[in-house]
Scaffold this motif. Structure first.
Motif, PDB file in Angstrom:
ATOM      1  N   GLY A   1      40.742  58.571  40.680  1.00  0.00           N
ATOM      2  CA  GLY A   1      41.695  58.876  39.610  1.00  0.00           C
ATOM      3  C   GLY A   1      41.794  60.355  39.340  1.00  0.00           C
ATOM      4  O   GLY A   1      42.871  60.876  39.019  1.00  0.00           O
ATOM      5  N   ALA A   2      40.671  61.065  39.493  1.00  0.00           N
ATOM      6  CA  ALA A   2      40.677  62.503  39.200  1.00  0.00           C
ATOM      7  C   ALA A   2      41.643  63.225  40.132  1.00  0.00           C
ATOM      8  O   ALA A   2      42.414  64.094  39.716  1.00  0.00           O
ATOM      9  CB  ALA A   2      39.268  63.064  39.347  1.00  0.00           C
ATOM     10  N   ARG A   3      41.596  62.851  41.388  1.00  0.00           N
ATOM     11  CA  ARG A   3      42.449  63.518  42.377  1.00  0.00           C
ATOM     12  C   ARG A   3      43.931  63.248  42.085  1.00  0.00           C
ATOM     13  O   ARG A   3      44.762  64.155  42.107  1.00  0.00           O
ATOM     14  CB  ARG A   3      42.058  63.024  43.778  1.00  0.00           C
ATOM     15  CG  ARG A   3      42.640  63.838  44.904  1.00  0.00           C
ATOM     16  CD  ARG A   3      41.959  63.496  46.234  1.00  0.00           C
ATOM     17  NE  ARG A   3      42.768  63.988  47.341  1.00  0.00           N
ATOM     18  CZ  ARG A   3      42.701  65.233  47.814  1.00  0.00           C
ATOM     19  NH1 ARG A   3      41.852  66.099  47.311  1.00  0.00           N
ATOM     20  NH2 ARG A   3      43.489  65.619  48.799  1.00  0.00           N
ATOM     21  N   PHE A   4      44.230  62.004  41.775  1.00  0.00           N
ATOM     22  CA  PHE A   4      45.612  61.678  41.426  1.00  0.00           C
ATOM     23  C   PHE A   4      46.065  62.462  40.182  1.00  0.00           C
ATOM     24  O   PHE A   4      47.116  63.088  40.170  1.00  0.00           O
ATOM     25  CB  PHE A   4      45.756  60.173  41.182  1.00  0.00           C
ATOM     26  CG  PHE A   4      47.052  59.796  40.515  1.00  0.00           C
ATOM     27  CD1 PHE A   4      48.255  59.871  41.222  1.00  0.00           C
ATOM     28  CD2 PHE A   4      47.091  59.405  39.185  1.00  0.00           C
ATOM     29  CE1 PHE A   4      49.461  59.552  40.606  1.00  0.00           C
ATOM     30  CE2 PHE A   4      48.293  59.082  38.561  1.00  0.00           C
ATOM     31  CZ  PHE A   4      49.491  59.162  39.269  1.00  0.00           C
ATOM     32  N   LEU A   5      45.231  62.424  39.152  1.00  0.00           N
ATOM     33  CA  LEU A   5      45.644  63.049  37.892  1.00  0.00           C
ATOM     34  C   LEU A   5      45.776  64.555  38.052  1.00  0.00           C
ATOM     35  O   LEU A   5      46.734  65.162  37.559  1.00  0.00           O
ATOM     36  CB  LEU A   5      44.648  62.698  36.787  1.00  0.00           C
ATOM     37  CG  LEU A   5      44.683  61.214  36.360  1.00  0.00           C
ATOM     38  CD1 LEU A   5      43.517  60.879  35.454  1.00  0.00           C
ATOM     39  CD2 LEU A   5      46.013  60.870  35.686  1.00  0.00           C
ATOM     40  N   GLU A   6      44.835  65.175  38.744  1.00  0.00           N
ATOM     41  CA  GLU A   6      44.930  66.624  38.925  1.00  0.00           C
ATOM     42  C   GLU A   6      46.152  66.984  39.773  1.00  0.00           C
ATOM     43  O   GLU A   6      46.788  68.012  39.544  1.00  0.00           O
ATOM     44  CB  GLU A   6      43.649  67.182  39.560  1.00  0.00           C
ATOM     45  CG  GLU A   6      42.421  67.127  38.638  1.00  0.00           C
ATOM     46  CD  GLU A   6      42.461  68.138  37.488  1.00  0.00           C
ATOM     47  OE1 GLU A   6      43.366  69.001  37.449  1.00  0.00           O
ATOM     48  OE2 GLU A   6      41.570  68.065  36.615  1.00  0.00           O
TER      49      GLU A   6
ATOM     50  N   LYS B   1      49.691  63.867  49.335  1.00  0.00           N
ATOM     51  CA  LYS B   1      48.677  64.873  49.043  1.00  0.00           C
ATOM     52  C   LYS B   1      47.330  64.223  48.733  1.00  0.00           C
ATOM     53  O   LYS B   1      46.283  64.714  49.136  1.00  0.00           O
ATOM     54  CB  LYS B   1      49.117  65.733  47.856  1.00  0.00           C
ATOM     55  CG  LYS B   1      50.290  66.670  48.174  1.00  0.00           C
ATOM     56  CD  LYS B   1      50.644  67.491  46.944  1.00  0.00           C
ATOM     57  CE  LYS B   1      51.653  68.583  47.287  1.00  0.00           C
ATOM     58  NZ  LYS B   1      51.934  69.432  46.104  1.00  0.00           N
ATOM     59  N   MET B   2      47.400  63.131  48.021  1.00  0.00           N
ATOM     60  CA  MET B   2      46.154  62.461  47.655  1.00  0.00           C
ATOM     61  C   MET B   2      45.396  62.013  48.894  1.00  0.00           C
ATOM     62  O   MET B   2      44.165  62.037  48.930  1.00  0.00           O
ATOM     63  CB  MET B   2      46.459  61.254  46.758  1.00  0.00           C
ATOM     64  CG  MET B   2      45.203  60.557  46.254  1.00  0.00           C
ATOM     65  SD  MET B   2      45.594  59.311  45.020  1.00  0.00           S
ATOM     66  CE  MET B   2      44.012  58.505  44.848  1.00  0.00           C
ATOM     67  N   THR B   3      46.131  61.604  49.918  1.00  0.00           N
ATOM     68  CA  THR B   3      45.495  60.988  51.089  1.00  0.00           C
ATOM     69  C   THR B   3      45.367  61.930  52.284  1.00  0.00           C
ATOM     70  O   THR B   3      45.231  61.494  53.418  1.00  0.00           O
ATOM     71  CB  THR B   3      46.280  59.731  51.506  1.00  0.00           C
ATOM     72  OG1 THR B   3      47.657  60.101  51.685  1.00  0.00           O
ATOM     73  CG2 THR B   3      46.176  58.647  50.454  1.00  0.00           C
ATOM     74  N   SER B   4      45.462  63.242  52.016  1.00  0.00           N
ATOM     75  CA  SER B   4      45.177  64.207  53.090  1.00  0.00           C
ATOM     76  C   SER B   4      44.569  65.455  52.451  1.00  0.00           C
ATOM     77  O   SER B   4      44.773  65.722  51.267  1.00  0.00           O
ATOM     78  CB  SER B   4      46.460  64.562  53.853  1.00  0.00           C
ATOM     79  OG  SER B   4      47.396  65.170  52.973  1.00  0.00           O
ATOM     80  N   ILE B   5      43.800  66.194  53.260  1.00  0.00           N
ATOM     81  CA  ILE B   5      43.176  67.418  52.740  1.00  0.00           C
ATOM     82  C   ILE B   5      44.167  68.562  52.855  1.00  0.00           C
ATOM     83  O   ILE B   5      44.680  68.845  53.952  1.00  0.00           O
ATOM     84  CB  ILE B   5      41.881  67.738  53.511  1.00  0.00           C
ATOM     85  CG1 ILE B   5      40.880  66.599  53.344  1.00  0.00           C
ATOM     86  CG2 ILE B   5      41.279  69.055  53.025  1.00  0.00           C
ATOM     87  CD1 ILE B   5      39.578  66.793  54.092  1.00  0.00           C
ATOM     88  N   GLY B   6      44.454  69.228  51.750  1.00  0.00           N
ATOM     89  CA  GLY B   6      45.520  70.230  51.692  1.00  0.00           C
ATOM     90  C   GLY B   6      45.176  71.529  52.407  1.00  0.00           C
ATOM     91  O   GLY B   6      44.022  71.780  52.782  1.00  0.00           O
TER      92      GLY B   6
ATOM     93  N   THR C   1      44.233  62.941  61.680  1.00  0.00           N
ATOM     94  CA  THR C   1      45.166  63.731  60.879  1.00  0.00           C
ATOM     95  C   THR C   1      46.324  62.862  60.424  1.00  0.00           C
ATOM     96  O   THR C   1      46.689  61.885  61.077  1.00  0.00           O
ATOM     97  CB  THR C   1      45.733  64.918  61.681  1.00  0.00           C
ATOM     98  OG1 THR C   1      46.248  64.425  62.910  1.00  0.00           O
ATOM     99  CG2 THR C   1      44.656  65.949  61.963  1.00  0.00           C
ATOM    100  N   ALA C   2      46.887  63.242  59.274  1.00  0.00           N
ATOM    101  CA  ALA C   2      48.076  62.552  58.782  1.00  0.00           C
ATOM    102  C   ALA C   2      49.243  62.911  59.685  1.00  0.00           C
ATOM    103  O   ALA C   2      49.324  64.035  60.192  1.00  0.00           O
ATOM    104  CB  ALA C   2      48.365  62.965  57.343  1.00  0.00           C
ATOM    105  N   THR C   3      50.110  61.965  59.912  1.00  0.00           N
ATOM    106  CA  THR C   3      51.179  62.202  60.873  1.00  0.00           C
ATOM    107  C   THR C   3      52.493  62.580  60.209  1.00  0.00           C
ATOM    108  O   THR C   3      53.317  63.282  60.793  1.00  0.00           O
ATOM    109  CB  THR C   3      51.407  60.950  61.742  1.00  0.00           C
ATOM    110  OG1 THR C   3      51.507  59.820  60.882  1.00  0.00           O
ATOM    111  CG2 THR C   3      50.252  60.757  62.711  1.00  0.00           C
ATOM    112  N   THR C   4      52.715  62.094  58.998  1.00  0.00           N
ATOM    113  CA  THR C   4      53.996  62.382  58.352  1.00  0.00           C
ATOM    114  C   THR C   4      53.751  62.912  56.935  1.00  0.00           C
ATOM    115  O   THR C   4      52.626  62.892  56.429  1.00  0.00           O
ATOM    116  CB  THR C   4      54.843  61.098  58.210  1.00  0.00           C
ATOM    117  OG1 THR C   4      54.070  60.150  57.468  1.00  0.00           O
ATOM    118  CG2 THR C   4      55.215  60.545  59.572  1.00  0.00           C
ATOM    119  N   GLY C   5      54.805  63.378  56.331  1.00  0.00           N
ATOM    120  CA  GLY C   5      54.763  63.742  54.917  1.00  0.00           C
ATOM    121  C   GLY C   5      54.130  65.098  54.678  1.00  0.00           C
ATOM    122  O   GLY C   5      53.908  65.891  55.602  1.00  0.00           O
ATOM    123  N   ALA C   6      53.822  65.356  53.406  1.00  0.00           N
ATOM    124  CA  ALA C   6      53.343  66.673  52.990  1.00  0.00           C
ATOM    125  C   ALA C   6      52.033  67.037  53.674  1.00  0.00           C
ATOM    126  O   ALA C   6      51.719  68.212  53.837  1.00  0.00           O
ATOM    127  CB  ALA C   6      53.168  66.703  51.476  1.00  0.00           C
ATOM    128  N   GLY C   7      51.258  66.025  54.061  1.00  0.00           N
ATOM    129  CA  GLY C   7      49.955  66.306  54.652  1.00  0.00           C
ATOM    130  C   GLY C   7      49.952  66.261  56.168  1.00  0.00           C
ATOM    131  O   GLY C   7      48.881  66.250  56.776  1.00  0.00           O
TER     132      GLY C   7
END
Lengths: 1101, 457
Positions: free
Chosen positions: A85-90, A765-770, A800-806
């Motif tokens: 939840g912290a990651r989502f909220l931040e 963003k939540m599911t990949s390291i920025g 690695t994430a394949t699509t999206g912001a990450g």
């Protein structure tokens, strides 16, 4: 839920549906006033996630992201779940609420004295001690798995002392029981300090102590005295290089380089390692505790020019008011300054006289008129003077015999008081002047809620999404509820109570001081401004100004205010609160009934009166009626029904520890462990990580239409371990509001930063390291790290994430991905990173450190490793102690053995605190302050008095034998092994006064609320004090009260928040904010209550 | 000499922290079933206190254990076979459910299912006997940590004769915890009480068990056991008791209560004894001689003759080795710091205890003496917070000398080790003053203080 279903039928869009309910006063009142009163409706995951996500979207859009908050405590025992939840909220810009200060577990004495949050020995190190005092720390009860170290160490010839007001479980193991009256520990510690200072510092000098204090404490530092004009002097500021006509006057950060008197050179000197050396180019290689040729004088007694009478405060009068007493100290006159050393002041404060010094001194230990003597403390503590004298001598001698292996385990019994920072400082005098800090087997063991996230760096960066956005929004929870549960409205603390007669707080109340602290950037505050932080960015853009400049201009003109200055206005309310791994309303919510009234809008038992016009804060908007039911949505994730789920609008079924993957670390053990599912989450329950992912996913979908990409103005307080801590020269307070200084972000205002929130990308963003990790690196406790290598490894390990912001970034999709990211991004679990960090510190200290972790440079602990067995961690710059070579962890051993400075103004363990407010409160030095006088402050019946409501007693809420914090008070086995429901322990003497017998139904009442419980009567309790164990969850066998005919309250129904101003100081050296690091405590021990037998023992439910 | 082997346990009360983890894990493993709701094979009592079931130690009331008749022979206190048969349908000497406690649960579901209502929902206690709402007024551990002690504890049977020494006042407070399981006695009175022959003592390891096929539910064993460690399952109508976790023991792991003991105070090991000597030892004239008599029944596996006899008796070689390594043997025989619980019941119990040290009384603190001083060591024992007489009533049929002997050894060990802790030379005189060698004292220290898993079991 029915309303939401109906509205969704009507509007189709869940955000509009949610809006139609919360914006309709009747509908809002209908569901808010029904909170906690049954009628739960079953739903599906899809439906309820839709509701929660829509609420978040709506609130971000309508009020701004900082009107949302999350609370989940103690990440050490499951950092992945915390991070969910912290990651989502931040990511969406919502603040996380702190826990350590809120629980009142944070000992503010630690940041004040060590410049550190808290760092303690692992329990195995108790074994190494030669002398062990358990002081307000009930080891068998609260440290159950580790208690054996204590019982066993006795067999090694360790002497064990228990200091407790009752015959607590640990007293059974001690050689001596010191029956100190509750809250009077400061008097006891001061008297022990008096004996140690007299016998080992004044009467003779012990080389072991002298060497230690010259190098590692601020005892030799020089303090200027201010002439009062009446023949006495007042305590002043640390003399710094910039005050003097010496070569260092023009050096970088000269105002941050405190001075000592060098005996060898016969002159003033600036030692290495002060805060001035910590930042800037000139300090490179000099930030260390090596004295070189310097021989700092601990006392000026032998080299004095003269003596001066200094006025010292004392707070031991019957009414609790300050009085002053003058005692002489040796002085030197240097460049127009009258100076003395901290040791000379400490000796005088502790009333330890020396030949030729003027003033009022005690004739002997038996003189009970002077604050500090063993006889003096006896009148407050009831501990025999002879015992105190002997224990102090033994303590000092043991330190000499064992070279610092004397340990004090300090606990909630001494730490949950309003003035516990002072209690602790007097206790830390004992451990520090005797050279016990930074030793195996020595020093303080603060064991109250201090659970240590050993891989703190990786945890912080993942939990607060620092890989995507910096800075995070971190809020101190005590102030949050003081303001947002409207508790400040009932606070009658005024300047006279707070400033010890110096006038520094004249005309102000606590709320005024909190508002000042916020606007000077000392304390965080969310909701921050009276307008949405997204709106402010839009307005700045429209005005063609940089957001920070725009906000400054608006603040200066008065068009914009801080929300804390108008907390009852609807635009400033908190709107959404989410709890997971937390039972706020069953455990930590001090002032429970205030929460029920002002935050939730349901039934409450509050009878307190709001402050009258004479005692109201001056600088705050004060509408006639305080708002009620401020919160729109309360969501709780839990695996059982608690006092919090009962009041929640949404209850989500959570997996337990044994149904999910997570990590666990503590400061009691040198390992990192894993949690693994013994079974899959049963029925409909989900892990916290999957639940928050589901909410994030739906939130991102709804954000496409409703939010898009927005700019967000983030106000962040001045942080510890950064140059921002050098904002307030000499700790001299100047307010831009009154024109004393200009409002400058990062100096006299919070830092104002801008974050770009791509709301539809939240899930990605939540599911990949920025990307910030590789671009900027990591910064923890002032040490920077380059982690390109680690991110590369995580790309391989997690994919690695394949699509999206990450896209192209390491994946963070599963709980194991998160665990591995934490382990790779922390020095404690990645030897390469630890060594890299130490090498960076070496540049600053000029001393060798990286060898501490070199033995593990190639070691990378992975989650899979922890699944096989608990893995010992690696010595890292994240912490102050060394575990190299398999030694037991003890704090500050790196500081002492490797001469790395403490993170304080002087770089030393610091007794003297020269901030304006500390001096103003009479607390520049450690001093005894008694518990608050609740009769004088709030009109409660004096302790011991009897009337028709029963007998008045001190009301303490220590830990329950089998449910520390919130867990499992409702467990049938544990209830079968005790009394089966809510109980209050009381002395047989008090019980007899009002005709209470064991197991009678009783009622405890004060202005804050009413409790219905059963009595446990026992002669092991002292007269005048009752215990209602913490977190007994009001939902087990609690009847209606006799007074209100409503459900009886919980332990916190009789408490409320009381903020101590010294906890909200910021922007000054070690007085600088960091999350859970420093802050106002939710202290609760000073409270009193009336207690009586219920007239009718046949109770109703 | 007829050598037999017995699994035995020693609990070091000086280390018990009263956490009840043993009770809970035992209950989870063994009695988490209908019919045994009130049953705790392992329980932990705060002493002084009434225990569980209440006042079980008062054999004038409950008539458990054996008595020595004037002719020197043992008889069941509750009477012989004839008396038993007469009472077989109405056993009068059995604790009622109130002496244990009425078990309950809560209507937890209310918290989820309650309809919208006037007040916040609450879960109420519901009797597991009657299914109706109840008032909780006693539990399996009601007087935990001296709760209500000034009211209940004066009725503690162990206070008999020393009432004037124990005051239930704040300044005089003392307590300790007493964890209890079945004693797996060498001379079990439960077994002798059973009309059906359902209770047996396993030949190979001495564990006492109830044959569930043979048990007819007469409950005479419950009366016969002076420790009240046999329970009646009201669903099956049979007796049940602690099994010393034999399925675990058989595969070489400790009992559940020991495995999970947080205070690390339990030791398990094998004892060899002379089965022919048991009856004689249990029949010695004076109660106070029973402790020494029982010790004399044990055989020293270091003695080659004993080992040969054991071999002849069919005891496997690794069992004999286990008896030599046994930590229990060391504590009972070599160091003589463990004592039996209530030897006066004459059942020859096999779960022994190291009595607790405790803080010295205020006398010492006011005079400014240090109880750690070697010179002061034994004076301090005389002023312990827990009266030695109380401990003697529990462990030595009232004879204070053996209890004092143990406490002096523990105190001497602390003093002896203090020197080593401070880096000084060890002082063998301290060990000598309690009749031990410096080496033995150091070994005892290791066993009690280091107490690693492998050393305890």
């Amino acid at each position: 839920m029915d309303m939401f279903r109906e509205a969704k039928q009507k509007y189709g869009d869940p955000v509009l549906a949610y809006a139609s309910i919360v914006q309709d006063p009747e509908k809002a009142k209908a569901y808010k006033s029904a909170r906690g009163k049954g009628g739960l409706v079953r739903s599906t995951w899809d439906e309820v996630v839709d509701l929660v996500a829509a609420a978040h979207v709506y609130t971000v859009k309508r009020w701004g992201p900082d009107r949302i908050a999350g609370f989940s405590p103690i990440p050490a025992m499951s950092p992945v779940s915390y991070s969910s939840g912290a990651r989502f909220l931040e990511l969406i810009g919502a603040p996380m609420l702190s826990f350590y200060d809120w629980y009142a577990d944070l000992p503010n004495a630690s940041p004040q004295m060590f410049g550190d949050q808290t760092d303690v020995p692992e329990s195995g190190d108790w074994w190494d001690a030669g002398y062990l005092m358990m002081w307000g720390s009930n080891v068998p009860l609260t440290r159950t798995p580790d208690a054996h170290w204590m019982t066993e160490a006795r067999y090694r010839g360790q002497k064990v002392i228990a200091i407790a007001p009752d015959y607590a479980e640990n007293v059974k193991f001690a050689d001596e029981w010191v029956t100190c009256a509750p809250g009077q520990d400061g008097a006891l510690a001061m008297a022990m300090g008096h004996v140690v200072l007299k016998e080992f510092f004044a009467d003779k000098q012990v080389p072991f102590f002298v060497d230690y204090n010259q190098q590692y404490t601020d005892l030799p530092f020089l303090i200027s005295l201010q002439d009062n004009g009446d023949g006495t002097f007042a305590l002043g500021k640390n003399l710094v290089a910039g005050d003097l006509d010496i070569p260092e006057k023009d050096s970088e950060n000269a105002m941050w380089k405190p001075a000592v008197f060098d005996r060898r050179g016969g002159q003033i000197a600036i030692p290495n390692g002060t805060l001035g050396d910590r930042y800037g180019d000139e300090g490179l290689g000099k930030w260390n505790l090596q004295l070189g040729d310097l021989d700092p004088a601990l006392s000026l007694y032998d080299v004095r020019d003269d003596t001066a009478l200094v006025a010292f405060p004392r707070f031991d009068s019957v009414d609790g008011n300050v009085t002053y007493e003058s005692r002489g100290v040796p002085i030197k006159r240097i460049g127009g300054h009258v100076v003395t050393t901290v040791l000379d002041l400490l000796l005088a404060q502790y009333a330890v006289g020396r030949e030729g010094l003027p003033g009022t001194w005690p004739a002997s230990y038996d003189d009970d008129t002077i604050a500090g003597t063993p006889a003096w403390q006896e009148q407050f503590t009831s501990v025999p003077a002879a015992q105190v004298t002997r224990l102090a001598r033994e303590w000092g001698q043991n330190a000499i015999d064992t070279e610092g292996r004397g340990m004090i385990l300090m606990g909630a019994g001494t730490n949950h008081w309003y003035h516990s920072d002072q209690i602790y400082r007097t206790m830390l005098v004992l451990t520090t002047i005797t050279g016990c800090q930074g030793r195996n087997g020595g020093g303080w063991g603060h064991y109250v809620g201090q659970e240590k996230v050993r891989p703190i760096m990786g945890f912080q960066h993942m939990a607060f999404a620092l890989d995507w956005h910096r800075p995070p929004r971190h809020m101190n929870q005590t102030a949050y509820w003081y303001v947002n549960a409207s508790q400040y409205r009932y606070d009658t603390f005024t300047a006279d109570e707070l400033d010890s007669g110096t006038g520094i707080f004249a005309g102000k109340g606590v709320m005024d001081l909190l508002a000042l602290s916020v606007r000077l950037g000392w304390s965080p505050s969310y909701p921050t401004f009276t307008r949405s932080s997204l709106t402010l960015a839009d307005e700045a853009e429209a005005a063609g100004m940089a957001p920070a400049d725009y906000v400054v201009a608006q603040l200066k003109s008065g068009e914009l205010k801080f929300a804390i200055e108008d907390p009852e206005a609807e635009e400033n309310h908190p709107r959404i609160l989410s709890l997971w791994r937390s039972n706020l309303f069953g455990s930590s919510a001090k002032g429970n009934e205030y929460f029920l009234k002002h935050l939730l809008g349901t039934d409450h038992a509050l009878s307190a009166h709001e402050a009258d016009p004479g005692t109201r804060p001056a600088g705050i908007v004060w509408p006639e009626k305080a708002a009620e039911a401020k919160l729109d949505l309360l969501t709780t994730l839990d695996f059982r029904m608690t006092s919090s789920t009962l009041f929640s609008d949404v209850v989500l079924p959570a997996a337990t520890w044994y149904e999910k993957h997570d990590l666990s670390t503590t400061d009691m053990h040198p390992f990192v462990h894993s949690f693994n599912p013994a079974i899959a989450p049963p029925w409909q329950s989900k892990t916290d990580w999957e639940t928050w992912k589901a909410i994030a996913k739906r939130f991102s979908e709804l954000a496409v239409d409703h939010l898009g990409v927005r700019k967000d103005v983030v106000a962040k307080p001045l942080w510890h371990d950064t140059p921002e801590a050098m904002a307030t020269v000499h700790g001299a307070v100047k307010d831009w509001r009154t024109g004393e200084v200009e409002p400058i972000p990062g100096k006299t205002l919070p830092v104002l930063a801008v974050a770009e929130r791509d709301y539809p990308a939240t899930y990605d963003k939540m599911t990949s390291i920025g990307p910030l990790m590789e671009k900027v690196g990591m910064l923890t406790k002032g040490v920077s790290y380059d982690v390109k290598r680690e991110i590369g490894i995580l790309r391989q390990r997690n994919g690695t994430a394949t699509t999206g912001a990450g896209a192209g970034q390491p994946r963070l999709e599963t709980d194991i991905h998160v665990a591995d990211a934490i382990l790779h991004l922390s020095g404690t679990t990645n030897g390469h990173l630890a060594t890299h960090g130490f090498k960076n510190v070496e540049k600053r200290t000029g001393t060798e450190l990286h060898d501490l972790s070199a033995e593990h440079e190639g070691k990378q602990i992975t989650f899979a490793d922890t699944q096989i067995q608990p893995i010992p961690v690696i010595t890292s710059p994240e912490w102050s102690g060394s575990e190299s070579g398999g030694r037991r962890y003890a704090p500050f051993t790196i500081n002492i053995e490797r001469h790395k400075p403490f993170h304080t103004l002087t770089g030393r363990q610091q007794f003297y605190l020269d901030h304006d407010w500390m001096i103003g409160m009479g607390e520049a030095l450690p001093i005894y302050r008694p518990p608050l006088n609740m009769t004088r402050l709030f009109g409660e019946t004096p302790i011991g008095e009897q009337n028709e409501l029963g007998v008045s007693v001190r009301y303490l809420t220590p830990h329950n034998k089998w449910s520390i914090h919130s867990e499992y008070q409702d467990n049938l086995f544990m209830l079968s092994l005790s009394r089966g429901g809510q109980t209050i322990w009381m002395s047989d003497v008090d019980a007899a006064k009002v005709g209470i017998k064991d197991n009678d139904w009783i009622e405890a009442v004060n202005r804050n609320g009413v409790v219905a419980a059963r009595a446990i009567v026992s002669h092991r309790m002292p007269e005048g004090t009752v215990y209602m164990h913490h977190a007994q969850d009001r939902l087990i066998d609690v009847p209606l009260t006799e007074r209100d005919k409503k459900r009886g309250g919980i332990h916190n129904s009789l408490t409320r928040i009381l903020i101590k101003p010294s906890h909200i100081i910021g922007g000054y050296a070690q007085f600088a904010y960091f999350f859970n690091y420093i802050g106002p405590t939710g202290n609760n021990r000073d409270e009193v209550t009336m207690i009586r037998r219920r007239t009718n023992q046949k109770v109703e439910y | 000499m007829r050598v037999m082997a017995q699994m035995a346990m020693v609990m070091n009360l000086d280390k018990c922290i009263g956490c009840h983890t043993c009770s809970v894990t035992c209950k989870q493993a063994w009695t988490n079933r209908t019919g045994t709701e009130y049953v705790w094979f392992n329980n932990v009592e705060t002493r002084p206190g009434l225990g569980y079931p209440r006042r079980y130690e008062d054999q004038e009331e409950w008539q458990g254990g054996w008595v020595r008749k004037s002719n020197g022979r043992l008889a069941l206190k509750a009477g012989g076979r004839v008396k038993k048969l007469l009472n077989i349908f109405s056993n009068p000497k059995m604790p009622s459910i109130d002496d244990y406690y009425e078990p309950w649960t809560y209507d937890y579901e209310t918290l989820i299912n309650a309809p919208q209502q006037q007040n916040f929902p609450v879960a109420r206690p519901m009797s597991l006997i009657s299914g109706k709402p109840m008032n909780v007024s006693w539990s399996a551990n009601w007087d935990d940590d001296l709760g209500g002690a000034h009211e209940y504890a004066p009725k503690d049977p162990m206070l008999k004769g020393i009432e004037d020494k124990v005051k239930f006042e704040f300044e005089q407070t003392f307590m300790f915890y007493l964890p209890r399981i079945c004693e797996h006695c060498l001379n079990p009175s439960c077994m002798a009480s059973c009309p059906s022959g359902a209770i047996y003592k396993r030949a190979e390891d001495g564990i006492v068990l109830v044959d569930q096929e043979k048990c007819r539910g007469w409950r005479m064993c419950i009366s016969g056991c002076p420790y009240k460690k046999i329970y009646f399952n009201h669903k099956t109508g049979k007796a049940e008791k602690c099994t010393f976790c034999y399925p675990r023991i058989e595969v070489g792991i400790p009992t559940v209560c020991s495995e999970t003991c947080v205070g690390r105070l339990r030791y398990i090991g094998l004892m060899l004894y002379d089965a022919d000597a048991v009856l004689g030892a249990a029949s010695v004239e004076n109660d106070t001689d029973l402790y020494a008599a029982q010790r004399n029944v044990f055989l020293d596996p270091e003695d080659p003759a004993v080992r040969q006899a054991a071999e002849r008796a069919g005891i496997p070689a690794d069992w004999i080795d286990a008896a030599r390594r046994s930590p229990v043997k060391k504590l009972i025989l070599d160091y003589q710091v463990a004592l039996p619980l209530h030897p006066e019941y004459r059942t020859m119990p096999m779960v022994w205890y190291i009595p607790p040290l405790s803080p010295v009384v205020d006398v010492i603190k006011d005079t400014g003496h240090d109880a750690e001083d070697q010179g002061n060591l034994f004076a301090a024992i005389d002023t312990l917070r827990i009266p030695v007489e109380y401990l003697a009533n529990l462990f030595t049929a009232g004879d204070v000398a053996p209890v004092e002997g143990v406490l002096k050894k523990l105190a001497a060990m602390r003093s002896f080790m203090r020197d080593i802790n401070l880096g000084n030379d060890p002082n063998a005189e301290i060990a000598g003053s309690v009749g031990m060698s410096a080496e033995a004292m150091y070994e005892m220290f290791r066993l009690l203080a280091i107490a690693k898993y492998a050393d305890r079991y």
